[in-house]
Scaffold this motif. Sequence first.
Motif, PDB file in Angstrom:
ATOM      1  N   VAL A  21       0.593 -20.075  -0.561  1.00 58.93           N
ATOM      2  CA  VAL A  21       0.292 -18.835   1.342  1.00 58.93           C
ATOM      3  C   VAL A  21       1.253 -17.793   0.831  1.00 58.93           C
ATOM      4  O   VAL A  21       0.834 -16.490   1.537  1.00 58.93           O
ATOM      5  N   SER A  22       2.640 -17.778   0.288  1.00 59.74           N
ATOM      6  CA  SER A  22       3.686 -17.312   0.560  1.00 59.74           C
ATOM      7  C   SER A  22       3.212 -15.856  -1.044  1.00 59.74           C
ATOM      8  O   SER A  22       3.608 -15.089   0.069  1.00 59.74           O
ATOM      9  N   GLN A  23       2.344 -16.276  -1.821  1.00 59.72           N
ATOM     10  CA  GLN A  23       2.180 -14.951  -3.051  1.00 59.72           C
ATOM     11  C   GLN A  23       1.122 -14.629  -1.613  1.00 59.72           C
ATOM     12  O   GLN A  23       1.648 -13.265  -2.174  1.00 59.72           O
ATOM     13  N   VAL A  24       0.032 -14.991  -1.235  1.00 55.94           N
ATOM     14  CA  VAL A  24      -0.824 -14.620  -0.584  1.00 55.94           C
ATOM     15  C   VAL A  24      -0.232 -13.481   0.779  1.00 55.94           C
ATOM     16  O   VAL A  24      -0.547 -11.995   0.710  1.00 55.94           O
ATOM     17  N   ARG A  25       0.576 -13.683   1.498  1.00 54.96           N
ATOM     18  CA  ARG A  25       0.987 -13.092   2.407  1.00 54.96           C
ATOM     19  C   ARG A  25       2.543 -11.724   2.191  1.00 54.96           C
ATOM     20  O   ARG A  25       2.243 -10.165   2.740  1.00 54.96           O
ATOM     21  N   ALA A  26       3.272 -12.013   1.341  1.00 54.94           N
ATOM     22  CA  ALA A  26       3.628 -11.520   0.796  1.00 54.94           C
ATOM     23  C   ALA A  26       2.943 -10.482   0.246  1.00 54.94           C
ATOM     24  O   ALA A  26       3.625  -9.037   0.279  1.00 54.94           O
ATOM     25  N   CYS A  27       1.909 -10.461  -0.877  1.00 59.82           N
ATOM     26  CA  CYS A  27       1.373  -9.493  -1.963  1.00 59.82           C
ATOM     27  C   CYS A  27       0.433  -8.806  -0.672  1.00 59.82           C
ATOM     28  O   CYS A  27       0.113  -7.177  -1.378  1.00 59.82           O
ATOM     29  N   ALA A  28      -0.207  -9.136  -0.202  1.00 58.70           N
ATOM     30  CA  ALA A  28      -0.975  -8.484   0.863  1.00 58.70           C
ATOM     31  C   ALA A  28       0.191  -7.324   1.714  1.00 58.70           C
ATOM     32  O   ALA A  28      -0.333  -6.443   1.891  1.00 58.70           O
ATOM     33  N   PHE A  29       0.701  -7.925   2.100  1.00 62.83           N
ATOM     34  CA  PHE A  29       2.010  -7.213   2.940  1.00 62.83           C
ATOM     35  C   PHE A  29       2.235  -5.580   2.360  1.00 62.83           C
ATOM     36  O   PHE A  29       2.476  -4.368   3.011  1.00 62.83           O
ATOM     37  N   GLU A  30       2.869  -6.024   0.942  1.00 58.78           N
ATOM     38  CA  GLU A  30       3.403  -4.531   0.301  1.00 58.78           C
ATOM     39  C   GLU A  30       2.585  -3.962  -0.265  1.00 58.78           C
ATOM     40  O   GLU A  30       2.254  -2.848   0.232  1.00 58.78           O
ATOM     41  N   LEU A  31       1.158  -4.492  -0.146  1.00 60.89           N
ATOM     42  CA  LEU A  31      -0.064  -2.945  -0.896  1.00 60.89           C
ATOM     43  C   LEU A  31      -0.493  -2.950   0.670  1.00 60.89           C
ATOM     44  O   LEU A  31      -0.650  -1.892   0.766  1.00 60.89           O
ATOM     45  N   ILE A  32      -0.578  -3.256   1.193  1.00 56.10           N
ATOM     46  CA  ILE A  32      -0.746  -2.613   3.490  1.00 56.10           C
ATOM     47  C   ILE A  32       0.179  -1.381   3.226  1.00 56.10           C
ATOM     48  O   ILE A  32      -0.359  -0.425   3.959  1.00 56.10           O
ATOM     49  N   ARG A  33       1.829  -2.127   3.194  1.00 56.14           N
ATOM     50  CA  ARG A  33       2.399  -0.886   3.568  1.00 56.14           C
ATOM     51  C   ARG A  33       2.276   0.130   2.328  1.00 56.14           C
ATOM     52  O   ARG A  33       3.004   1.334   2.994  1.00 56.14           O
ATOM     53  N   ALA A  34       2.317  -0.104   1.529  1.00 60.10           N
ATOM     54  CA  ALA A  34       1.464   1.258   0.275  1.00 60.10           C
ATOM     55  C   ALA A  34       0.349   1.809   1.140  1.00 60.10           C
ATOM     56  O   ALA A  34       0.850   3.664   0.404  1.00 60.10           O
ATOM     57  N   ALA A  35      -0.247   0.861   1.233  1.00 58.92           N
ATOM     58  CA  ALA A  35      -1.369   1.878   1.670  1.00 58.92           C
ATOM     59  C   ALA A  35      -1.241   2.787   3.384  1.00 58.92           C
ATOM     60  O   ALA A  35      -1.994   4.347   3.212  1.00 58.92           O
TER      61      ALA A  35
END
Length: 463
Positions: A191-205
């Motif tokens: 849960v923590s990895q998926v949420r954190a990784c998605a947040f970083e990628l979405i912020r870059a987009a």
Amino acid sequence: MAKKPSRTYVCTNCGAVHAKWAGQCDACGEWNTLEEMAVEPLAASSAAVRGGKGRRVALQALEGEIKLPPRTQTGIAELDRVLGGGLVPASVVLVGGDPGIGKSTLLLQAASKLAGKGERVLYISGEEAVDQIRLRAQRLGVAGAKLDLAASINVADIVATLEAEPDVRAVVIDSIQTMWLETIDSAPGTVSQVRACAFELIRAAKRRGFSLILVGHVTKEGALAGPRVLEHMVDAVMYFEGDRGHQFRILRAAKNRYGATDEIGVFAMTDRGLEEVSNPSALFLAERRGNIAGSAVFAGLEGTRPVLLEVQALLAPKGGDGAPRRAVVGWDTGRLSMLLAVLETRCGLKLSGMDVYLNVAGGLKVAEPAADLAVAAALVSAASGVPTNPGEVYFGEVGLSGEVRQVAQADARLKEAAKLGFDRAVLPRRIARGNTRSRPPEGLHLREIGHISDLVSAEMEAE
């Protein structure tokens, strides 16, 4: 001395936070879905926010000029249809589906077509090596596309690469469950990895303005794996449905901030990848035989698209001393039980001692109640042994008292039926609005019924 981070437990199904581990989530009721997650101590910036130190946010009136976002068409019309017209800059799309259903195939084809139009597209895989992607591209016939590939699971490296490539228009991440951040003390897919990784990628987009497409795994129940908050973070959620042993694939939009929801795209899986199906009604009915009892054609609606499907029913004597079987493919089992009870109670059909098998041919899952009348027609036909009229379509919702209720966009359903050569339609009794009523398509005869008994009596008279 730095404060040691505390531990909480997060439900992977609904995202609820618990202070201690338990076998069942109190919020959603699912079992064995709580995973341990570290909670970092409150940072100085967060403390400042709590203290009220911040800048005032500019407020704007509701009334004002509306600027529609520009779109980039992928070159695959069925995919663009589900997206609402194409990819929107700085948007994030999450695509989920069963393993082997065709998610990576579809996105590789779409990325190749975008690259063929001169757009800079990156395809980053955490599940396959670059050589594996090249082999799949050769099989699909898109090996010559100017597409940039990478194989990595380190989100920090991926974000650094995206920051160094200013002309990127679209990025595909396959898949978000394989991504990893070294600052999070857990394995990929948690849960923590998926949420954190998605947040970083979405912020870059959002910062760089490129379209981001995330591939997501699904659970055995068919829901997207990982925290539920992931679906709230993205702009669009699409599910890829279908049976791996079946030819057809359905791409369905469950959420779309830039277009209609419940829109579908239809594809056919071939040895050269996924091919678009521009007229799914004709394809779904291509193998239909109109002289078989227990078959009826349903005029359905998927999003804004009318679709004609064949509903098949089979009745067999109950075997053994147990309860009769109710086997359903492509429809709701509970709704079938309700419809059987209505036919037996309101119309006098004796079906309680029969095994009932129901199938929606073509692999499409029907969710709308408008299929009630078509299912009832197939059941009555199977019980009487008399085939339905091969040139007739059915649609309408059936209530518990047996009344046949109105459904949405009847005119669109009738036009689709007339376009495919059907000359009769059984539908709910239409209510005229004012002094006008829309005329049916030329050559299409309407039979309006108000109660399910009207359908049963007509079928029995035909017998």
